[in-house]
Structure formats: C-alpha cells, structure tokens
Write an enzyme that holds these catalytic residues in place. Structure first.
Site, PDB file in Angstrom:
ATOM      1  N   HIS A   1       0.659  -4.847   2.302  1.00 29.53           N
ATOM      2  CA  HIS A   1       1.760  -4.210   3.046  1.00 29.53           C
ATOM      3  C   HIS A   1       1.837  -2.705   2.764  1.00 29.53           C
ATOM      4  O   HIS A   1       1.058  -2.165   1.999  1.00 29.53           O
ATOM      5  CB  HIS A   1       3.081  -4.914   2.738  1.00 29.53           C
ATOM      6  CG  HIS A   1       3.468  -4.854   1.299  1.00 29.53           C
ATOM      7  ND1 HIS A   1       2.840  -5.611   0.349  1.00 29.53           N
ATOM      8  CD2 HIS A   1       4.408  -4.125   0.640  1.00 29.53           C
ATOM      9  CE1 HIS A   1       3.386  -5.367  -0.834  1.00 29.53           C
ATOM     10  NE2 HIS A   1       4.340  -4.459  -0.683  1.00 29.53           N
TER      11      HIS A   1
ATOM     12  N   THR B   1      -0.427   1.078   5.918  1.00 33.95           N
ATOM     13  CA  THR B   1      -1.737   1.712   6.121  1.00 33.95           C
ATOM     14  C   THR B   1      -2.676   1.571   4.926  1.00 33.95           C
ATOM     15  O   THR B   1      -2.236   1.425   3.788  1.00 33.95           O
ATOM     16  CB  THR B   1      -1.525   3.230   6.365  1.00 33.95           C
ATOM     17  OG1 THR B   1      -0.641   3.729   5.363  1.00 33.95           O
ATOM     18  CG2 THR B   1      -0.963   3.506   7.741  1.00 33.95           C
ATOM     19  N   ARG B   2      -3.973   1.643   5.216  1.00 31.41           N
ATOM     20  CA  ARG B   2      -5.013   1.676   4.190  1.00 31.41           C
ATOM     21  C   ARG B   2      -6.082   2.668   4.628  1.00 31.41           C
ATOM     22  O   ARG B   2      -6.372   2.773   5.830  1.00 31.41           O
ATOM     23  CB  ARG B   2      -5.673   0.290   4.037  1.00 31.41           C
ATOM     24  CG  ARG B   2      -4.753  -0.814   3.496  1.00 31.41           C
ATOM     25  CD  ARG B   2      -4.403  -0.592   2.045  1.00 31.41           C
ATOM     26  NE  ARG B   2      -3.588  -1.640   1.454  1.00 31.41           N
ATOM     27  CZ  ARG B   2      -2.255  -1.654   1.403  1.00 31.41           C
ATOM     28  NH1 ARG B   2      -1.563  -0.680   1.952  1.00 31.41           N
ATOM     29  NH2 ARG B   2      -1.621  -2.630   0.801  1.00 31.41           N
TER      30      ARG B   2
ATOM     31  N   LYS C   1       2.406   9.748   2.580  1.00 34.90           N
ATOM     32  CA  LYS C   1       2.419   8.574   1.684  1.00 34.90           C
ATOM     33  C   LYS C   1       1.375   8.793   0.591  1.00 34.90           C
ATOM     34  O   LYS C   1       0.231   9.125   0.897  1.00 34.90           O
ATOM     35  CB  LYS C   1       2.093   7.329   2.513  1.00 34.90           C
ATOM     36  CG  LYS C   1       1.909   6.049   1.703  1.00 34.90           C
ATOM     37  CD  LYS C   1       1.536   4.888   2.628  1.00 34.90           C
ATOM     38  CE  LYS C   1       0.768   3.813   1.911  1.00 34.90           C
ATOM     39  NZ  LYS C   1       0.260   2.761   2.799  1.00 34.90           N
TER      40      LYS C   1
ATOM     41  N   HIS D   1      -4.061   5.664  -7.991  1.00 40.66           N
ATOM     42  CA  HIS D   1      -5.004   4.548  -7.953  1.00 40.66           C
ATOM     43  C   HIS D   1      -5.241   3.936  -9.332  1.00 40.66           C
ATOM     44  O   HIS D   1      -5.355   2.721  -9.468  1.00 40.66           O
ATOM     45  CB  HIS D   1      -6.325   5.015  -7.346  1.00 40.66           C
ATOM     46  CG  HIS D   1      -7.372   3.951  -7.281  1.00 40.66           C
ATOM     47  ND1 HIS D   1      -7.235   2.820  -6.501  1.00 40.66           N
ATOM     48  CD2 HIS D   1      -8.563   3.814  -7.909  1.00 40.66           C
ATOM     49  CE1 HIS D   1      -8.297   2.049  -6.654  1.00 40.66           C
ATOM     50  NE2 HIS D   1      -9.112   2.627  -7.517  1.00 40.66           N
TER      51      HIS D   1
ATOM     52  N   CYS E   1       3.471  -2.995  -4.792  1.00 41.48           N
ATOM     53  CA  CYS E   1       2.369  -3.780  -4.226  1.00 41.48           C
ATOM     54  C   CYS E   1       1.501  -4.259  -5.387  1.00 41.48           C
ATOM     55  O   CYS E   1       1.739  -3.883  -6.537  1.00 41.48           O
ATOM     56  CB  CYS E   1       1.594  -2.849  -3.292  1.00 41.48           C
ATOM     57  SG  CYS E   1       0.434  -3.641  -2.184  1.00 41.48           S
TER      58      CYS E   1
ATOM     59  N   LYS F   1     -10.301  -2.031   3.455  1.00 39.97           N
ATOM     60  CA  LYS F   1     -11.203  -1.474   4.473  1.00 39.97           C
ATOM     61  C   LYS F   1     -12.334  -2.435   4.841  1.00 39.97           C
ATOM     62  O   LYS F   1     -12.853  -2.416   5.936  1.00 39.97           O
ATOM     63  CB  LYS F   1     -11.785  -0.136   3.997  1.00 39.97           C
ATOM     64  CG  LYS F   1     -12.674  -0.271   2.786  1.00 39.97           C
ATOM     65  CD  LYS F   1     -13.191   1.056   2.246  1.00 39.97           C
ATOM     66  CE  LYS F   1     -12.155   1.856   1.495  1.00 39.97           C
ATOM     67  NZ  LYS F   1     -11.575   1.205   0.288  1.00 39.97           N
TER      68      LYS F   1
END
Ligand SMILES: Cc1cc2nc3c(=O)[nH]c(=O)nc-3n(C[C@H](O)[C@H](O)[C@H](O)COP(=O)(O)OP(=O)(O)OC[C@H]3O[C@@H](n4cnc5c(N)ncnc54)[C@H](O)[C@@H]3O)c2cc1C
Length: 376
Positions: free
Chosen positions: A45, A48-49, A263, A267, A313, A346
């Site tokens: 969720h 976007t990725r 956004k 990582h 997430c 992706k």
C-alpha cells in the site's frame, strides 16, 4: 472438499499476478487472502512503487526487470488502466558508491539508456535538488513509478475474468503437504490443491515452518511520509523519482503526483516486527518523520513542507536481501515467493509469471538461480 489445480496463499503483489497467469493457462485456480487486496496491512500500500531497470542491487536482476516492464504494459493495455508514469529515476550519491557503479554496469551490459550527470548539471536540470559537489546523479529516463494498488486491482480483475476464484477475508491457518498435492486449512474451510504457491508476504515464515522449512525471513516495520512541496519544482511532470545512496543510509522518493506532495522513505533500517502484533500508528517512533524530513532539508529543501500523511508498511528481509522464488526442496509441487526485502514490487508481474511457470512446467523461462531457497 473442493479441489483445485493450483491454490495461491496470499493474493497480494506476487500472488495476485501469479493467480492471473495460472488462470490464463487454464488452471483451476483458488486465490486465498486474509485481507481484501489491495489493502493496508501488508507490503503493497501507499499508492506507488519505483520501477527501474539499471539495477544497483545487481545486474542479474535486469532481465527480470525488463520482463516485468513488458508485462506491466501488457496489463495496462488489457485493462485500460493507468498503471505506470514515466517520470525517470535519478540515483544519486558519491561517484564511487558501489550502488551507482552497479547501476552504470547494468546499463552498459544491457544497453539501457542512462545519463551520468555531475552535481552542477543535476542542480541545473532539477533546481529542487541540492547535491554536494562530490556527488553524481545517474538518470534513467525510461524508468518511473507504478501505481501499486491499481496494479493489484488490475491483476485481480484479469484473474477473475479468466475464471480464478478469489476468497478474501479468509486466512490460511494450516497446510499439509502430500506427495501429490496439499491440503489447505482456513478459518472457515478446507481445500485440496494439486499445486500450491505460498506468497503470503510478511506472513510467509510461519506458513513455511508448518512445511518443515525454517527460513531467515525478517518482517520489518517501515514508514513513508508525504510532505507538502513546491509544485513548481517537484510535480511529476518535471521531477523524477529518486534514490540516494549515502554513507550510512539509503532514501528513495517520488515526485508530487496529482498534488499529493513529495513521498519519501528510508530504505535501510526499520524495526523487526511480528506482522500480527505490529502497531501501524505512524509517528510511534520520532524517526518516522524525522529521518525523511532531515533528508529533504539537506537535499530537497523546498519539499520539506508540513507533513501531509505518513504510513506504516512491512518489508520482509532475507539476509542477503535477494528474493526467494523456488520450489520447496521436498515438495516440488509447492512453490515459494518470499523475502522481497523492500524492492520486490517492480518485479511482481514477472515474478507472478515465473511462479506460474514453476507450477505448471517445473521451470521458468527466466533464470531464477539467484533466488534459490537452498542458499540458506
Ligand atoms: C514502504 C515500502 C516501500 C516500498 N517501495 C518499493 C519500491 O519503490 N519499489 C519496489 O519494487 N518495491 C518496493 N517495496 C517492496 C514491495 O512493495 C514488496 O516487496 C512487495 O509488495 C512484496 O509483495 P508480497 O506479495 O510478498 O507481499 P504482499 O503484497 O503484502 O502480499 C501478501 C499477501 O498475503 C496475504 N496473507 C498473509 N498471510 C496470509 C494467510 N495466512 N492466509 C491468507 N493470506 C495471507 C496478505 O493479506 C497479503 O495480501 C516497498 C515496500 C514498502 C513496505
């Protein structure tokens, strides 16, 4: 007990795509999910990725990324949905950063378009970015942003149109492997399948343990934040998605899409978590906002406006941060798609296709040896 050619446990990013490719090949397919995908409880969720092809994590991923690209376009065409925006992706850091070297090597080996820019040129092209003089930027113009939730919705509609059955709100509580199939127990029903795909994201470890496989999978709490930004500088028609590899951290982010704000996520790091007990309150840790805000203040100061929203997430790390896409070592009719380590979305289209081939033919067209389960 109802019987299926294939049962997919977890119909999220990877599972929903696989469900479509299985059903399209005429397999009687059951998709089981404890939620109602797309949803807010797993790893897909937040709208976007990023998708990129010149791959800093290793050039061995490039064929999978390029196949994923083809399949995303095919899906967009079949459904008439906007799934991808070609914003380009800028990867930035010190010129000798291993990640950026690998981006360039990947591009060279596969003849992918890539522009290597010095800090001054990056600042001229995107006045919203402030890079230290010793940084470079590697800009891949063909890459961009996938609408992740829309992608799952698109696969869902295609899978159903091809005859797959989807049961939402139905959590798998037990799996019993047999020599030529498996029995799957949920909260409400029992099903038998000739083949299985286990693609339950952050919940995979528990399900695999019931099949005698103890894998080093670490579900980890992660956050993303949206900040109000100067639209003249950061809107998606003029600003790329980005990834910064820094001395002790890595940040990624998105231009402002439809005025949503910039956004950003960190990582590396995060807190190991049990997905069933996870507190999904954004702001629980002060670093939830502070990390991304200080990144923006340093490199994109006019994007560090008030916080618009934040979300929690889950990543599921493997020790080497490569995926697990393989057949169960003892039960070859059971396929595993796990451990996507925060960079799997992706590839979901290509992983779904490859997993469906492992199930129907015992091998995939694309080389998956990097993702062998036996490496652990
Ligand atoms: C904040 C964030 C940013 C990211 N950014 C990027 C990016 O820019 N680019 C990129 O490529 N990747 C990115 N990723 C990683 C990517 O999103 C994940 O690798 C990918 O979504 C993992 O897919 P999955 O199918 O394993 O998990 P999910 O999509 O979570 O699917 C698992 C499904 O299994 C279901 N399930 C679980 N347990 C059970 C059970 N017992 N019974 C039935 N169903 C069950 C869940 O409900 C869920 O729907 C990001 C991830 C996060 C969290």
């Amino acid at each position: 007990m109802r019987h299926y050619d294939a049962i997919v446990i977890g119909a999220g990013s990877m599972g929903m795509a696989a469900g479509y490719y299985l059903a399209r090949q005429g397999m009687k397919t059951l998709l089981l999910d404890s939620g109602d995908p797309p949803h807010q409880w797993g790893s897909h969720h937040g709208d976007t990725r990023i998708i990129r092809y010149a791959y800093g994590e290793g050039r061995l991923y490039v064929p999978l990324a390029l196949r994923a690209k083809e399949l995303w376009s095919e899906l967009a065409e079949e459904t008439g949905k906007r799934l991808f925006v070609q914003t380009g992706v800028l990867s930035a850091g010190l010129a000798d950063a291993p990640f950026l070297r690998e981006v360039q090597e990947s591009a060279a080996q596969y003849s992918l378009p890539l522009e290597v820019l010095d800090a001054a040129e990056v600042g001229r092209r995107w006045p919203g970015i402030r890079l230290p003089a010793e940084f470079i930027g590697c800009f891949e113009p063909t890459s961009g942003v996938l609408y992740s939730e829309e992608c799952i919705r698109a696969y869902r509609s295609r899978a159903l149109a091809c005859g797959a059955e989807l049961r939402t709100g139905e959590r798998v509580t037990g799996i019993r492997a047999e020599r030529d199939g498996a029995i799957v127990q949920t909260q409400t029903d029992t099903y038998s399948g000739s083949t299985l795909l286990i693609s339950a994201g952050a919940w995979n470890a528990g399900l695999l343990a019931s099949l005698g496989l103890s894998l080093p999978l670490t579900p980890t709490r992660k956050t993303v934040s949206w900040f109000a930004a100067d639209e003249q500088l950061y809107s998606a028609d003029r600003f790329p998605a980005f990834l910064f590899t820094l001395a002790d951290s890595m940040f990624y982010g998105f231009p402002s899409l439809d005025g949503a704000g910039v956004k950003v996520g960190r990582h590396d790091g995060g807190q190991p978590a049990d997905p069933d007990l996870l507190d999904r309150t954004f702001g629980l840790y002060s670093s939830d906002e502070a990390d991304t805000r200080s990144f923006l203040e340093r490199f994109m100061p006019q994007a560090a406006g008030p916080l618009r929203q934040g979300k929690v997430c889950l990543y599921t790390y493997t020790p080497d941060e490569h995926f697990i896409i393989d057949r169960h070592p003892e039960y070859p009719h059971i396929v595993i798609a796990a451990g996507f380590s925060g960079h799997g979305f992706k590839f979901a289209s290509a992983v779904g296709e490859a997993a469906s081939q492992l199930i129907t033919r015992g091998k995939s067209e694309i080389d998956l040896s990097l993702f062998a389960v036996t490496r652990f």
